[in-house]
Design a protein around this motif. Structure first.
Motif, short mmCIF file in Angstrom:
data_model
loop_
_atom_site.label_atom_id
_atom_site.label_comp_id
_atom_site.label_asym_id
_atom_site.label_seq_id
_atom_site.Cartn_x
_atom_site.Cartn_y
_atom_site.Cartn_z
N GLU A 284 20.92 -127.98 73.31
CA GLU A 284 21.45 -126.63 73.14
C GLU A 284 22.98 -126.64 73.18
O GLU A 284 23.58 -127.32 74.02
N GLY B 194 20.08 -124.04 69.16
CA GLY B 194 19.15 -125.02 69.69
C GLY B 194 18.67 -125.95 68.61
O GLY B 194 18.64 -125.61 67.41
N GLU C 12 12.82 -128.34 65.50
CA GLU C 12 11.72 -129.23 65.89
C GLU C 12 11.89 -130.63 65.33
O GLU C 12 11.55 -131.61 65.98
N LEU D 75 19.71 -119.40 68.14
CA LEU D 75 18.67 -118.84 69.00
C LEU D 75 19.03 -117.45 69.50
O LEU D 75 18.16 -116.61 69.74
N SER D 76 20.34 -117.21 69.69
CA SER D 76 20.77 -115.95 70.28
C SER D 76 22.23 -115.73 69.92
O SER D 76 23.00 -116.68 69.81
N THR E 258 20.62 -115.29 75.56
CA THR E 258 19.66 -116.01 76.40
C THR E 258 19.65 -117.49 76.01
O THR E 258 20.23 -117.89 74.99
N SER E 259 18.98 -118.28 76.82
CA SER E 259 18.96 -119.72 76.65
C SER E 259 17.53 -120.24 76.63
O SER E 259 16.68 -119.76 77.38
N ARG E 260 17.29 -121.24 75.76
CA ARG E 260 15.98 -121.89 75.76
C ARG E 260 15.94 -122.99 76.82
O ARG E 260 14.90 -123.23 77.44
N VAL E 261 17.08 -123.64 77.05
CA VAL E 261 17.15 -124.71 78.04
C VAL E 261 17.11 -124.16 79.46
O VAL E 261 16.58 -124.80 80.37
N PRO F 297 15.57 -121.09 80.91
CA PRO F 297 14.75 -119.88 80.82
C PRO F 297 15.06 -118.91 81.95
O PRO F 297 15.24 -119.31 83.10
N ARG G 2 20.19 -114.71 81.39
CA ARG G 2 20.65 -113.69 80.45
C ARG G 2 22.11 -113.40 80.76
O ARG G 2 22.44 -112.97 81.87
#
Length: 204
Positions: A151, A166, A169, A177-178, A187-190, A192, A195
């Motif tokens: 990320e 991010g 696949e 992502l945001s 927000t973050s995928r790494v 969770p 915010r």
């Protein structure tokens, strides 16, 4: 913008021998550079130099660090480091790079006496500035992609926006992502549950 440093006539001849040719720089060569307030990075053997950060860059970095560090520490997720801190990416991709902020997951953190981190960090943040924007979004992001950093965040003080990217696949590109401006959040995928209110990073 950040660019390959001119041939080493810009530096005094070091005691350790002549400066290497472009494409041949190593971390050992980097360690011989003068401490002159500029940021030096080596990507695929090429030396890049960026000017010292501006006031707005430092303010943005400080606010982002407070938000990310607080979340990471409160949840026991690892550690956040801020530049200057050498990141040695695998296979000579970066020797080193110096992201503005780096999140390293628990269990991977460098030791107390370590002067760098060797491996792939979990998240990096770059604060964009007019002088380094093309470099950060081009050469440096390409190195992050090649290394497989999951990320990457870009904070833009001029536009007052934060963008979160991010890995896809197939790990061949970054996907947005945001994205948020003042009055919005990212927000973050790494990380969770994280915010970040953009207005906290770029107050009016």
């Amino acid at each position: 913008m950040a660019q390959p440093a001119p041939r080493p006539q810009v530096f005094p001849e070091p005691e350790g021998g002549p400066w290497p040719a472009p494409g041949k720089w190593t971390y050992a060569d980097y360690r011989r550079l003068p401490d002159d307030g500029q940021r030096y990075e080596v990507i695929r053997g090429h030396l890049y130099v960026s000017p010292a950060p501006s006031t707005i860059h430092q303010r943005t970095l400080s606010r982002l660090n407070r938000v990310l560090d607080r979340f990471v520490l409160d949840h026991g997720l690892g550690e956040v480091f801020f530049a200057p801190f050498d990141i040695l990416l695998p296979e000579g991709i970066g020797e080193p790079v110096q992201p503005d902020l780096v999140f390293i997951r628990a269990g991977k953190e460098p030791g107390d006496d370590t002067q760098n981190f060797q491996g792939v960090p979990d998240l990096v943040v770059e604060v964009l500035s007019p002088s380094t924007r093309r470099y950060d979004l081009g050469t440096k992001l390409g190195a992050y992609l090649e290394a497989g950093i999951p990320e990457v965040w870009f904070a833009d003080p001029v536009a007052a926006t934060v963008r979160v990217h991010g890995l896809s696949e197939d790990r061949k590109r970054y996907l947005e992502l945001s994205r948020g401006g003042r009055g919005e959040s990212v927000t973050s995928r790494v990380l969770p549950g994280l915010r970040v209110a953009v207005s906290e990073i770029f107050p009016r």
